[in-house]
Write a protein that holds these residues in place. Structure first.
Motif, PDB file in Angstrom:
ATOM      1  N   GLN A  76     -63.882  49.709  86.245  1.00 34.20           N
ATOM      2  CA  GLN A  76     -64.105  50.399  84.981  1.00 34.20           C
ATOM      3  C   GLN A  76     -65.144  49.626  84.176  1.00 34.20           C
ATOM      4  OE1 GLN A  76     -60.023  50.942  83.398  1.00 34.20           O
ATOM      5  NE2 GLN A  76     -60.416  53.120  83.636  1.00 34.20           N
ATOM      6  N   PHE A  77     -65.861  50.347  83.334  1.00 35.43           N
ATOM      7  CA  PHE A  77     -67.017  49.811  82.642  1.00 35.43           C
ATOM      8  C   PHE A  77     -66.823  49.901  81.132  1.00 35.43           C
ATOM      9  CE2 PHE A  77     -68.222  51.266  86.794  1.00 35.43           C
ATOM     10  CZ  PHE A  77     -69.116  50.302  87.260  1.00 35.43           C
ATOM     11  N   ASP A  78     -67.600  49.092  80.411  1.00 38.53           N
ATOM     12  CA  ASP A  78     -67.575  49.171  78.949  1.00 38.53           C
ATOM     13  C   ASP A  78     -68.215  50.458  78.444  1.00 38.53           C
ATOM     14  OD1 ASP A  78     -66.381  46.557  78.362  1.00 38.53           O
ATOM     15  OD2 ASP A  78     -68.241  45.720  79.172  1.00 38.53           O
ATOM     16  N   ALA A  79     -69.141  51.008  79.236  1.00 38.37           N
ATOM     17  CA  ALA A  79     -69.794  52.251  78.822  1.00 38.37           C
ATOM     18  C   ALA A  79     -70.358  52.969  80.030  1.00 38.37           C
ATOM     19  CB  ALA A  79     -70.909  51.968  77.816  1.00 38.37           C
ATOM     20  N   LEU A  80     -70.476  54.268  79.897  1.00 39.88           N
ATOM     21  CA  LEU A  80     -71.212  55.106  80.835  1.00 39.88           C
ATOM     22  C   LEU A  80     -72.390  55.691  80.071  1.00 39.88           C
ATOM     23  CD1 LEU A  80     -70.057  57.633  83.452  1.00 39.88           C
ATOM     24  CD2 LEU A  80     -71.480  58.476  81.568  1.00 39.88           C
ATOM     25  N   VAL A  81     -73.585  55.588  80.649  1.00 35.44           N
ATOM     26  CA  VAL A  81     -74.797  56.096  80.010  1.00 35.44           C
ATOM     27  C   VAL A  81     -75.452  57.116  80.930  1.00 35.44           C
ATOM     28  CG1 VAL A  81     -77.137  55.505  79.255  1.00 35.44           C
ATOM     29  CG2 VAL A  81     -75.213  54.005  78.664  1.00 35.44           C
ATOM     30  N   ALA A  82     -75.802  58.269  80.368  1.00 37.06           N
ATOM     31  CA  ALA A  82     -76.584  59.282  81.079  1.00 37.06           C
ATOM     32  C   ALA A  82     -77.718  59.703  80.153  1.00 37.06           C
ATOM     33  CB  ALA A  82     -75.718  60.474  81.458  1.00 37.06           C
ATOM     34  N   ALA A  83     -78.942  59.362  80.516  1.00 39.47           N
ATOM     35  CA  ALA A  83     -80.106  59.668  79.681  1.00 39.47           C
ATOM     36  C   ALA A  83     -80.909  60.787  80.343  1.00 39.47           C
ATOM     37  CB  ALA A  83     -80.961  58.425  79.482  1.00 39.47           C
ATOM     38  N   THR A  84     -80.856  61.978  79.752  1.00 39.12           N
ATOM     39  CA  THR A  84     -81.524  63.176  80.262  1.00 39.12           C
ATOM     40  C   THR A  84     -81.142  63.422  81.721  1.00 39.12           C
ATOM     41  OG1 THR A  84     -83.360  62.513  78.808  1.00 39.12           O
ATOM     42  CG2 THR A  84     -83.708  64.451  80.130  1.00 39.12           C
ATOM     43  N   SER A  85     -79.866  63.252  82.030  1.00 42.26           N
ATOM     44  CA  SER A  85     -79.399  63.439  83.403  1.00 42.26           C
ATOM     45  C   SER A  85     -78.017  64.087  83.479  1.00 42.26           C
ATOM     46  CB  SER A  85     -79.346  62.081  84.129  1.00 42.26           C
ATOM     47  OG  SER A  85     -78.472  61.183  83.472  1.00 42.26           O
ATOM     48  N   PHE A  86     -77.278  64.119  82.390  1.00 35.69           N
ATOM     49  CA  PHE A  86     -75.881  64.571  82.437  1.00 35.69           C
ATOM     50  C   PHE A  86     -75.783  66.024  82.874  1.00 35.69           C
ATOM     51  CE2 PHE A  86     -71.575  65.012  80.291  1.00 35.69           C
ATOM     52  CZ  PHE A  86     -70.952  64.033  81.051  1.00 35.69           C
ATOM     53  N   HIS A  87     -76.775  66.833  82.500  1.00 36.26           N
ATOM     54  CA  HIS A  87     -76.722  68.256  82.829  1.00 36.26           C
ATOM     55  C   HIS A  87     -76.866  68.518  84.331  1.00 36.26           C
ATOM     56  CE1 HIS A  87     -80.914  67.142  82.300  1.00 36.26           C
ATOM     57  NE2 HIS A  87     -81.294  68.237  82.942  1.00 36.26           N
ATOM     58  N   TRP A  88     -77.356  67.521  85.094  1.00 34.51           N
ATOM     59  CA  TRP A  88     -77.465  67.685  86.539  1.00 34.51           C
ATOM     60  C   TRP A  88     -76.149  67.401  87.252  1.00 34.51           C
ATOM     61  CZ3 TRP A  88     -81.444  70.264  88.123  1.00 34.51           C
ATOM     62  CH2 TRP A  88     -82.677  70.141  87.479  1.00 34.51           C
TER      63      TRP A  88
ATOM     64  N   ALA B 198     -72.983  41.259  76.696  1.00 35.77           N
ATOM     65  CA  ALA B 198     -73.171  41.439  78.142  1.00 35.77           C
ATOM     66  C   ALA B 198     -72.261  42.531  78.699  1.00 35.77           C
ATOM     67  CB  ALA B 198     -72.948  40.122  78.876  1.00 35.77           C
ATOM     68  N   PRO B 199     -72.324  43.725  78.161  1.00 36.87           N
ATOM     69  CA  PRO B 199     -71.404  44.779  78.606  1.00 36.87           C
ATOM     70  C   PRO B 199     -71.707  45.246  80.024  1.00 36.87           C
ATOM     71  CG  PRO B 199     -73.085  45.707  77.197  1.00 36.87           C
ATOM     72  CD  PRO B 199     -73.272  44.215  77.152  1.00 36.87           C
ATOM     73  N   SER B 200     -70.675  45.757  80.679  1.00 39.09           N
ATOM     74  CA  SER B 200     -70.856  46.405  81.977  1.00 39.09           C
ATOM     75  C   SER B 200     -71.085  47.897  81.735  1.00 39.09           C
ATOM     76  CB  SER B 200     -69.627  46.190  82.858  1.00 39.09           C
ATOM     77  OG  SER B 200     -68.469  46.726  82.243  1.00 39.09           O
ATOM     78  N   ILE B 201     -72.131  48.447  82.365  1.00 36.59           N
ATOM     79  CA  ILE B 201     -72.512  49.837  82.132  1.00 36.59           C
ATOM     80  C   ILE B 201     -72.776  50.512  83.470  1.00 36.59           C
ATOM     81  CG2 ILE B 201     -74.310  51.360  81.185  1.00 36.59           C
ATOM     82  CD1 ILE B 201     -74.637  49.414  78.882  1.00 36.59           C
ATOM     83  N   VAL B 202     -72.254  51.718  83.652  1.00 37.77           N
ATOM     84  CA  VAL B 202     -72.636  52.557  84.779  1.00 37.77           C
ATOM     85  C   VAL B 202     -73.610  53.604  84.242  1.00 37.77           C
ATOM     86  CG1 VAL B 202     -70.574  54.041  84.516  1.00 37.77           C
ATOM     87  CG2 VAL B 202     -71.855  54.019  86.674  1.00 37.77           C
ATOM     88  N   GLU B 203     -74.749  53.743  84.915  1.00 35.98           N
ATOM     89  CA  GLU B 203     -75.784  54.676  84.473  1.00 35.98           C
ATOM     90  C   GLU B 203     -75.946  55.784  85.501  1.00 35.98           C
ATOM     91  OE1 GLU B 203     -80.449  54.928  82.997  1.00 35.98           O
ATOM     92  OE2 GLU B 203     -79.700  53.056  83.866  1.00 35.98           O
ATOM     93  N   ILE B 204     -76.011  57.015  85.006  1.00 31.41           N
ATOM     94  CA  ILE B 204     -76.183  58.187  85.860  1.00 31.41           C
ATOM     95  C   ILE B 204     -77.659  58.587  85.872  1.00 31.41           C
ATOM     96  CG2 ILE B 204     -75.599  60.614  86.192  1.00 31.41           C
ATOM     97  CD1 ILE B 204     -72.983  60.125  84.743  1.00 31.41           C
ATOM     98  N   GLY B 205     -78.242  58.661  87.060  1.00 36.16           N
ATOM     99  CA  GLY B 205     -79.597  59.191  87.202  1.00 36.16           C
ATOM    100  C   GLY B 205     -80.637  58.439  86.410  1.00 36.16           C
TER     101      GLY B 205
END
Length: 256
Positions: free
Chosen positions: A96-108, A34-41
């Motif tokens: 703070q989160f266990d992970a940060l995820v950016a899927a086809t969005s980091f370049h923005w 059950a990780p905490s994740i921040v997702e970009i875009g």
């Protein structure tokens, strides 16, 4: 990230590819239950669905109002907090989160936010997971992309006549070098997944509609461009296009 993705979430969701399941397995084997994740875009939730399915609690930063509402409806009742904001403007009040995820969005994302804000939101020992969709050069496309270039030259006359050559399947995405140079992160790992997509003519037109340069065209010009593509695909490529893709996962652990 920009507003044209927000105009038609249904078209965007229908047209854009998802991501390979082994990619998410690679990430989650490093995370706690059950990780905490921040997702970009998150867009329409192509990656979000995989994160939630594996038991994550997700805070998603989506600047498009229509897309944010689409996510709230699609994942109603799930462990998802959708914030209608850009990643740069989002406030996390020391979380703070266990992970940060950016899927086809980091370049923005603004480069300074990529370098400083992104790793600061991850717990020591947590991970930055940057996923990219990369079109590559491969004979599986049957020559479609080279053969269709005159149509693009006609409808986008201000663009360079010869676009940069697509990389091969052994590409290293630019975000990997960014992670490697970041002093707050351990040496990153790179994973590649072949993910070729086949589209009928109408499916491919939906994909092209979802691209920023198409979305910004005036309606008559856009219609003429899409009509030329449709006729060309049907006449010269038997009514389908294969898009050679490699999905990359750049994975970096925050130093303890």
């Amino acid at each position: 990230m920009t507003s044209w993705f927000d105009e038609s979430p249904e078209t965007y969701d229908r047209a854009r590819p998802s991501y390979p399941e082994p990619l998410w397995d690679e990430l989650f084997r490093r995370l706690p239950p059950a990780p905490s994740i921040v997702e970009i875009g998150p867009g329409t939730g192509k990656a979000t669905a995989a994160l939630l399915k594996r038991g994550a609690h997700v805070v998603a930063c989506e600047p498009g109002e229509n897309l944010a509402n689409y996510l709230r409806t699609r994942f109603a009742g799930a462990a998802l907090d959708v914030r209608t904001t850009s990643f740069e403007a989002a406030r996390f009040e020391g979380a703070q989160f266990d992970a940060l995820v950016a899927a086809t969005s980091f370049h923005w994302v603004d480069p300074l936010a990529r370098a400083e804000k992104a790793p600061s939101l991850v717990k020591p020992g947590g991970y930055l997971a940057i996923v990219a969709t990369n079109q590559v050069q491969d004979a599986v496309d049957r020559g479609y992309f080279a053969a269709s270039q005159p149509i693009y030259n006609k409808h986008f006359p201000g663009d360079p006549p010869d676009p940069p050559q697509a990389p091969g399947r052994d590409l290293v995405p630019p975000e990997f070098a960014e992670l490697r140079a970041n002093p707050t992160l351990d040496e990153p790992e790179l994973f590649r997944y072949d993910w070729d997509q086949r589209y009928t003519t109408e499916q491919y037109l939906d994909l092209v509609r979802s691209y920023s340069n198409t979305a910004q065209m005036a309606l008559p010009a856009r219609a003429a461009f899409l009509e030329d593509l449709a006729v060309f695909i049907d006449r010269e490529f038997e009514g389908y296009v294969i898009r050679p893709l490699v999905i990359t996962l750049s994975l970096a652990r925050r130093r303890v």
